[in-house]
Design an enzyme around this catalytic site. Structure first.
Site, PDB file in Angstrom:
ATOM      1  N   ASP A  95       0.820  -1.214   0.000  1.00 61.17           N
ATOM      2  CA  ASP A  95       0.000   0.000   0.000  1.00 61.17           C
ATOM      3  C   ASP A  95       0.856   1.267   0.000  1.00 61.17           C
ATOM      4  O   ASP A  95       0.617   2.207   0.735  1.00 61.17           O
ATOM      5  CB  ASP A  95      -0.968   0.001   1.181  1.00 61.17           C
ATOM      6  CG  ASP A  95      -0.284  -0.128   2.535  1.00 61.17           C
ATOM      7  OD1 ASP A  95       0.959  -0.268   2.570  1.00 61.17           O
ATOM      8  OD2 ASP A  95      -0.985  -0.082   3.552  1.00 61.17           O
ATOM      9  N   ASP A 117      -5.941  -0.531   5.183  1.00 60.90           N
ATOM     10  CA  ASP A 117      -4.584  -1.065   5.171  1.00 60.90           C
ATOM     11  C   ASP A 117      -4.456  -2.207   4.170  1.00 60.90           C
ATOM     12  O   ASP A 117      -5.292  -3.107   4.110  1.00 60.90           O
ATOM     13  CB  ASP A 117      -4.240  -1.575   6.579  1.00 60.90           C
ATOM     14  CG  ASP A 117      -2.773  -1.886   6.741  1.00 60.90           C
ATOM     15  OD1 ASP A 117      -1.959  -1.342   5.981  1.00 60.90           O
ATOM     16  OD2 ASP A 117      -2.438  -2.668   7.660  1.00 60.90           O
ATOM     17  N   HIS A 148       0.093  18.030   4.178  1.00 58.63           N
ATOM     18  CA  HIS A 148      -1.328  18.090   4.555  1.00 58.63           C
ATOM     19  C   HIS A 148      -2.079  16.897   3.970  1.00 58.63           C
ATOM     20  O   HIS A 148      -2.851  16.230   4.669  1.00 58.63           O
ATOM     21  CB  HIS A 148      -1.937  19.402   4.055  1.00 58.63           C
ATOM     22  CG  HIS A 148      -3.428  19.474   4.181  1.00 58.63           C
ATOM     23  ND1 HIS A 148      -4.064  20.162   5.202  1.00 58.63           N
ATOM     24  CD2 HIS A 148      -4.426  18.935   3.425  1.00 58.63           C
ATOM     25  CE1 HIS A 148      -5.373  20.037   5.069  1.00 58.63           C
ATOM     26  NE2 HIS A 148      -5.618  19.299   3.987  1.00 58.63           N
ATOM     27  N   GLU A 149      -1.864  16.629   2.699  1.00 49.67           N
ATOM     28  CA  GLU A 149      -2.563  15.509   2.068  1.00 49.67           C
ATOM     29  C   GLU A 149      -2.121  14.174   2.673  1.00 49.67           C
ATOM     30  O   GLU A 149      -2.948  13.294   2.930  1.00 49.67           O
ATOM     31  CB  GLU A 149      -2.328  15.522   0.555  1.00 49.67           C
ATOM     32  CG  GLU A 149      -2.871  16.744  -0.158  1.00 49.67           C
ATOM     33  CD  GLU A 149      -4.347  16.979   0.122  1.00 49.67           C
ATOM     34  OE1 GLU A 149      -5.090  15.987   0.306  1.00 49.67           O
ATOM     35  OE2 GLU A 149      -4.761  18.139   0.184  1.00 49.67           O
ATOM     36  N   HIS A 152      -3.970  13.378   5.769  1.00 50.78           N
ATOM     37  CA  HIS A 152      -5.285  12.756   5.654  1.00 50.78           C
ATOM     38  C   HIS A 152      -5.162  11.227   5.720  1.00 50.78           C
ATOM     39  O   HIS A 152      -5.987  10.553   6.359  1.00 50.78           O
ATOM     40  CB  HIS A 152      -5.956  13.168   4.345  1.00 50.78           C
ATOM     41  CG  HIS A 152      -6.569  14.523   4.386  1.00 50.78           C
ATOM     42  ND1 HIS A 152      -7.529  14.887   5.299  1.00 50.78           N
ATOM     43  CD2 HIS A 152      -6.364  15.630   3.609  1.00 50.78           C
ATOM     44  CE1 HIS A 152      -7.893  16.139   5.097  1.00 50.78           C
ATOM     45  NE2 HIS A 152      -7.186  16.619   4.080  1.00 50.78           N
ATOM     46  N   ARG A 157      -6.234   6.334   8.641  1.00 56.71           N
ATOM     47  CA  ARG A 157      -5.757   5.017   9.030  1.00 56.71           C
ATOM     48  C   ARG A 157      -5.758   4.818  10.557  1.00 56.71           C
ATOM     49  O   ARG A 157      -5.887   3.698  11.034  1.00 56.71           O
ATOM     50  CB  ARG A 157      -4.344   4.788   8.491  1.00 56.71           C
ATOM     51  CG  ARG A 157      -4.295   4.470   6.987  1.00 56.71           C
ATOM     52  CD  ARG A 157      -4.631   3.005   6.709  1.00 56.71           C
ATOM     53  NE  ARG A 157      -4.739   2.716   5.285  1.00 56.71           N
ATOM     54  CZ  ARG A 157      -3.765   2.238   4.539  1.00 56.71           C
ATOM     55  NH1 ARG A 157      -2.553   2.050   5.057  1.00 56.71           N
ATOM     56  NH2 ARG A 157      -3.977   1.978   3.254  1.00 56.71           N
ATOM     57  N   GLY A 161      -8.761   2.599  13.490  1.00 55.39           N
ATOM     58  CA  GLY A 161      -7.888   1.487  13.150  1.00 55.39           C
ATOM     59  C   GLY A 161      -7.628   1.401  11.668  1.00 55.39           C
ATOM     60  O   GLY A 161      -8.401   1.906  10.844  1.00 55.39           O
ATOM     61  N   ASN A 164     -10.351   0.361   9.127  1.00 60.33           N
ATOM     62  CA  ASN A 164     -11.606   1.112   9.094  1.00 60.33           C
ATOM     63  C   ASN A 164     -11.311   2.557   8.755  1.00 60.33           C
ATOM     64  O   ASN A 164     -10.754   3.292   9.572  1.00 60.33           O
ATOM     65  CB  ASN A 164     -12.312   1.009  10.447  1.00 60.33           C
ATOM     66  CG  ASN A 164     -13.601   1.806  10.502  1.00 60.33           C
ATOM     67  OD1 ASN A 164     -14.096   2.278   9.482  1.00 60.33           O
ATOM     68  ND2 ASN A 164     -14.155   1.962  11.690  1.00 60.33           N
ATOM     69  N   GLU A 176      -9.293  17.955   8.632  1.00 58.49           N
ATOM     70  CA  GLU A 176      -8.517  19.023   8.003  1.00 58.49           C
ATOM     71  C   GLU A 176      -7.564  19.673   9.001  1.00 58.49           C
ATOM     72  O   GLU A 176      -6.481  20.141   8.635  1.00 58.49           O
ATOM     73  CB  GLU A 176      -9.460  20.069   7.409  1.00 58.49           C
ATOM     74  CG  GLU A 176     -10.314  19.572   6.254  1.00 58.49           C
ATOM     75  CD  GLU A 176      -9.505  19.224   5.028  1.00 58.49           C
ATOM     76  OE1 GLU A 176      -8.389  19.749   4.876  1.00 58.49           O
ATOM     77  OE2 GLU A 176      -9.990  18.420   4.208  1.00 58.49           O
TER      78      GLU A 176
END
Length: 452
Positions: A95, A117, A148-149, A152, A157, A161, A164, A176
């Site tokens: 990932d 994940d 910043h991105e 997110h 993550r 958890g 989810n 944000e």
């Protein structure tokens, strides 16, 4: 061309589809001659952004890797669901982040889509054309936007958890805000050459988001409604007077996030003022204030309730601080949150409290006024608003000399000596409260009225 020979790079047009943003060939631009020196230095003011695409991809690649390496030792590791092609201990690999420079699917923005994940997220960096002269600015050169991105992905993550990623969809969540905070703390450095960082120095303690892509310089306000600053005295050039009671007036998600990031930025500087600044972000064992703040925020994300309110997010910070630092500086943290309305009595939805938790006594009386000869009953409510049990709590109260109180009028074994009533010492668990009462008759010159 074979490694070691010099050849012109392929035409830019075959690297990226200018309409869909899809890369048709290539990945990170590899230096000619296998030198590993990524010294692209093209004119970033060129009206055609494709001429400096290699520069943009390179910076985007470097900062995505820096984000991984900075966050890993502070808690965003494999077990927490970080982004890696190969995992060596726990969690699911495969990932790695797909980061796309000059993505053609949007403009004047940037996005980060985060699957659970084991599946790769996609970071899309867009061009900005907000200037009157039609010159583009590339978000790939705004390092705070990149971070910043990435932030997110961190919050999606960790809250709920790594498996989810559906916990940050309602109005009051701070997604944000966490991202702005990550962008600022990972780029915090000594910009004025003073040998340290200053809480009220522009570009250090006073920050804005997106000022590069808007061509504003360090003094520009960027894309947020406020500067990030601990100065709450407005009006002022770089002040930020946001408080929790303004929540319902803010737009989600960015306005709400600005309020949350303002609180986290205040916390960061309170800890820097107390413990100093560590410029090397790899030093996870450092006790410096910025390292503490970063570790607390990452650990707090893991402890934050799904679909959190500001109360949940604040409480997670205290839980993280307890886990990492044994609740050190708890009063300092309460002062940080309380000054912006997230004190002990705050309630979800924007009900503000500017009070810090202490063992408080609230005294009430059953009458607003009384004549001589009348009896008044006083009630003292003592509450432990701290997160720790208190022992040997002694409750006392001073009474007026014109109030006659007999031993039988004092509750719970309290005694009167002179004009002081004292109750036996007690223990008070976290959040618990007790009530003590006494009654007395007013004795004073005939015709007077006592008011309390």
């Amino acid at each position: 061309a074979p490694i070691g020979t010099i050849a012109e790079p392929p035409p830019i047009a075959i690297i990226r589809d200018p309409v869909t943003g899809a890369y048709l060939a290539g990945n990170v631009p590899f230096p000619l001659g296998n030198s590993l020196i990524f010294d692209y230095d093209r004119d970033l003011s060129d009206s055609n952004p494709l001429t400096y695409l290699e520069d943009a991809i390179t910076n985007l690649f470097v900062w995505n890797n820096l984000a991984h390496d900075y966050l890993y030792p502070h808690g965003f590791d494999e077990g927490a669901g970080n982004f890696q092609a190969l995992n060596f201990s726990s969690g699911s690999g495969g990932d790695e982040v797909f980061a796309r420079a000059q993505d053609g699917s949007g403009i004047n923005n940037a996005t980060f889509s985060t699957p659970p994940d084991g599946s790769s997220p996609t970071m899309r960096m867009f061009l900005w054309d907000t200037n009157d002269d039609a010159e583009f600015r590339d978000a790939c050169f705004d390092n705070v936007i990149i971070l910043h991105e990435y932030g997110h992905g961190l919050s999606y993550r960790l809250v709920g958890g790594p498996g989810n990623v559906s916990c940050l969809s309602h109005f009051e969540q701070g997604g944000e805000g966490w991202s702005d905070f990550i962008g600022m703390i990972l780029t915090l450095k000594d910009v004025d050459g003073s040998g340290g960082v200053g809480e009220f120095t522009l570009g250090e303690g006073i920050r804005s988001i997106g000022n590069y892509v808007l061509e504003q310089g360090a003094g520009g306000g960027g894309v947020r409604s406020r500067f990030y600053s601990t100065d709450m005295e407005c009006p002022g050039t770089f002040c930020n007077d946001m408080t929790y009671d303004q929540l319902t007036q803010l737009q989600a998600p960015h306005g709400v996030g600005t309020l949350w990031a303002s609180m986290l930025w205040d916390m960061c500087w309170a800890l820097i003022d107390e413990y100093g600044f560590e410029p090397d972000l790899s030093q996870s064992s450092s006790t410096a204030g910025n390292i503490r703040a970063l570790r607390i925020v990452i650990e707090a994300l893991k402890m934050t309730a799904c679909e959190p309110s500001f109360i949940n997010m604040r409480d997670a910070v205290f839980a993280a601080n307890q886990s990492l630092y044994g609740s050190a500086d708890e009063e300092l943290l309460w002062e940080v949150f309380a000054r912006r309305g997230l004190g002990v009595g705050a309630q979800a939805g924007g009900t503000a409290s500017f009070e810090i938790p202490t063992a408080r006594i609230i005294k009430t009386v059953d009458k607003e006024s009384a004549l001589i000869g009348e009896t008044l009953t006083y009630t003292l409510t003592v509450k432990n608003n701290t997160s720790q049990s208190l022992s040997q709590v002694v409750i006392t109260d001073q009474i007026s000399s014109n109030l006659s109180v007999s031993p039988g009028q004092i509750s719970n074994g309290g005694t009167r000596i002179g004009n002081t009533i004292t109750w036996p010492a007690i223990s008070l668990s976290a959040g618990a409260s007790v009530v003590r009462t006494f009654s007395g008759t007013i004795t004073a010159t005939e015709g007077t009225t006592a008011t309390f």
